[in-house]
Write a protein that holds these residues in place. Structure first.
Motif, short mmCIF file in Angstrom:
data_model
loop_
_atom_site.label_atom_id
_atom_site.label_comp_id
_atom_site.label_asym_id
_atom_site.label_seq_id
_atom_site.Cartn_x
_atom_site.Cartn_y
_atom_site.Cartn_z
N SER A 62 -0.05 -0.78 7.69
CA SER A 62 -1.51 -0.22 8.03
C SER A 62 -1.88 1.53 7.42
N PRO A 63 -3.56 1.42 7.31
CA PRO A 63 -3.14 3.21 6.64
C PRO A 63 -2.59 4.69 7.34
N ASP A 126 -8.92 8.61 8.86
CA ASP A 126 -8.63 7.51 9.56
C ASP A 126 -9.18 7.62 11.19
N TYR A 137 -13.25 -0.89 11.11
CA TYR A 137 -12.77 -0.22 10.69
C TYR A 137 -11.43 -0.98 9.22
N GLY A 138 -11.85 -2.34 10.04
CA GLY A 138 -11.16 -3.19 8.99
C GLY A 138 -11.25 -3.20 7.47
N SER A 139 -12.84 -3.11 7.79
CA SER A 139 -13.92 -3.48 6.21
C SER A 139 -14.01 -2.03 5.55
N THR A 142 -9.57 0.13 3.74
CA THR A 142 -8.91 -0.97 3.35
C THR A 142 -8.73 -0.31 2.24
N GLN A 143 -7.14 -1.12 1.10
CA GLN A 143 -5.81 -0.42 1.14
C GLN A 143 -6.31 0.07 -0.43
N THR A 145 -9.30 1.95 -0.92
CA THR A 145 -9.85 2.70 0.35
C THR A 145 -8.80 3.73 0.28
N CYS A 146 -7.50 3.43 0.98
CA CYS A 146 -6.69 5.01 1.12
C CYS A 146 -6.05 5.48 -0.03
#
Length: 328
Positions: A62-63, A126, A137-139, A142-143, A145-146
């Motif tokens: 997870s982020p 975050d 949060y999910g949108s 994202t991977q 964005t991280c």
């Protein structure tokens, strides 16, 4: 420019080829204690254990844990840039480092310290999104964005490192070469330059303030909105969980930015006490913070504890596979 520097610059134009890192040589009674402390920091066992754990445990994909893994990597990097040379110097009577070695050490140190500054701001963001905008949060995180936030942290680190390192070593060093520090840090190097350092110090303070101020604004705004959101929560358990998550992060942020501001942003005098204080304070973000971060962020986290227990049990008691049956 100081009169002694003017005299030195006019009488001696031989460039310095190496520096002598005095470190903690003024405290011989503490050499063994300091050697043990810095040797322990080299392993940074908590950080070394966090990265493979986060990569291999699906429950930590997870982020939040991605950023923790990157934080562990940064802590190991900038601590390892300084500590090996320091450990060698504890055992050596002569403590030289070449000018090129000094450039490399300072370059990589500033890259990773600056990147950590911006990564901490990303971690606060975050923390802000799931509390203040839980449905998005999910949108939002994202991977992609991280990865972009980590890349941006390193981009700021690279830019600041190029500017600061170039700013220091554009100065002429043609006289004393004894650095009253355990690493090639910027303020003590200014004291050795045989030229007027007023402009270079202005560049140092301006860019240090910039790379500190930008993340600080993000952090303060995010924490303010988080506190407002927590205050509106009706669930006591929810408030306690949110506060616990933010409290550990806030403590590390306060220590990190406090020591960086003390070392690079505030004006420094040339007296020995000022130099000694800066050396002692820098120990916090080169040794203490990398050692504390796993405990503050990770080892108190239930998911990390359970993941660690699962890995330990799997290594001690591997899953028994049923024997295959052969049919004659």
């Amino acid at each position: 420019m100081a009169p002694e520097k003017l005299a030195l610059a006019s009488s001696n134009h031989t460039p310095v080829t190496k520096f002598i890192l005095l470190g903690f040589s003024d405290y011989p009674e503490l050499q063994e204690l300091l050697f043990g402390t810095f040797l322990t920091s080299m392993t940074v066992a908590g950080n070394l254990g966090m990265m493979p754990l986060i990569c291999t445990d699906s429950g930590l994909h997870s982020p939040m844990y991605f950023f923790l893994g990157v934080l562990s990597f940064l802590d190991i990097c900038y601590s390892s840039v300084v500590t090996p040379k320091l450990l060698v110097n504890f055992l050596a009577s002569d403590k030289p480092i070449s000018v090129d070695g000094c450039v490399v050490q300072l370059t990589f140190f500033v890259v990773h310290v600056t990147a950590e500054s911006f990564l901490l701001a990303s971690m606060v963001y975050d923390c802000f999104v799931p509390i203040c905008q839980p449905l998005h949060y999910g949108s939002v995180m994202t991977q992609g964005t991280c990865l972009q936030l980590v890349a941006a942290s390193y981009a700021f680190g690279g830019a600041n490192s190029a500017i600061q390192t170039g700013n220091v070593f554009a100065l002429p060093f043609c006289g004393p070469n004894r650095v009253t520090h355990y690493s090639c840090d910027i303020p003590p190097l200014f004291h050795l330059a045989c030229a007027d350092t007023a402009r270079a110090e202005t560049v140092l303070y301006a860019f240090s303030a910039l790379v500190t101020l930008l993340p600080t604004v993000v952090i303060l705004i995010s924490y303010s909105l988080v506190l407002v959101a927590i205050g509106k929560m009706h669930s006591t358990a929810g408030r306690e969980k949110a506060l616990s998550t933010c409290a550990s992060h806030f403590l590390v942020v306060a220590i990190f930015y406090g020591t960086v501001v003390f070392t690079y942003v505030q004006p420094h005098g040339s007296n020995d006490q000022s130099v000694t204080n800066g050396q002692v304070v820098s120990v916090f973000y080169t040794v203490v913070i990398p050692m504390l971060n796993p405990f503050k962020y990770s080892l108190r986290n239930n998911k990390v504890k359970f993941a660690r227990q699962r890995k330990l049990q799997a290594s001690i008691f591997p899953r028994m596979r049923p024997a295959s049956l052969s049919v004659g």
